[in-house]
Write a protein that holds these residues in place. Sequence first.
Motif: not given
Length: 307
Positions: A79-95
């Motif tokens: 659901t919208a609140s029980q979903g999936i996030i694919v992302r860069a780790e906090a220290n691996s983000k672009h600048n």
Amino acid sequence: MATPVYVAISAANRTGDLVAGGEGATYAATFATFTAAFEDATYGARDLVALDEQAIYEMFLDVSPLNDAVSFSADWVTTASQGIIVRAEANSKHNGTRFTGAHLESTSPTAIALSSNVEVEDLRISSTYEYGNNTVRGAANSKLRRCFITSLDRGFYTTTGPSDIISCVIYGCRSYGVFFSNGVSSIINSVIVGNGNGLKSQYGITTVINCVAIDNTTYDFSVDNIGSGSANNASSDASATAVSPVGGGKDNIIPANAFADYLGEDYHLAAGSTLHQAGYDLSAQGLTDIDGAPFQVPFPIGCDEPS
């Protein structure tokens, strides 16, 4: 509130390590690729509604560039609140500039095939696949936030909705930067630059706010049914005014004057850019710019203020 379950995509074993910014949470598992994670019996496709979970996959810089494809099977239940996030780790983000941060470089026809209720955040996404309609393919309630997308056929493509693109840069794609077909979609504070075509929307309704489309070969904006709240967009051709019915459209922008380093692909605004503080106020939505910082008020047109 759904319980977040964190999975690391990393060359090192992160299982049990604290998640940066995870409020004391730890990684439940580690995989070398997204494909391996999604095919795992425990941490792949599952019923997040029954489990009352949110699945969060974080990519570390140590696997970048990652030759992989992100594809979701039909077995997920979300659901919208029980979903999936694919992302860069906090220290691996672009600048906020190209060539920095966690980089997903697909070798398959579809770089990312999203299912319903999936968000992709803070990744660089490209493809080395030279043929076919390789793309980030959207689905119902899919979102892109703060991503760099390049070297695809269509940067983002969807035939369903709603799909939302927020604070992204989409550039150098062969056919289209963004192609919405059917459904209700939005694109906010994003940059669409140097593609075959810029933003194309047909059949559905698309809201466009604070976006800049520049130097796309055929056109910058072509929207059949513009959302009534669309405002304050800019283009290097004469199409921005037509997609800004609320007002604030800026046509015939000169690319070199708009960005900090247009040729160097740094799409922060230039210090003297006419797009600085020229946007529609969206402060009530709590949006962040491509660097992950809250937008300053007055809002800019584009994905970030001057550095």
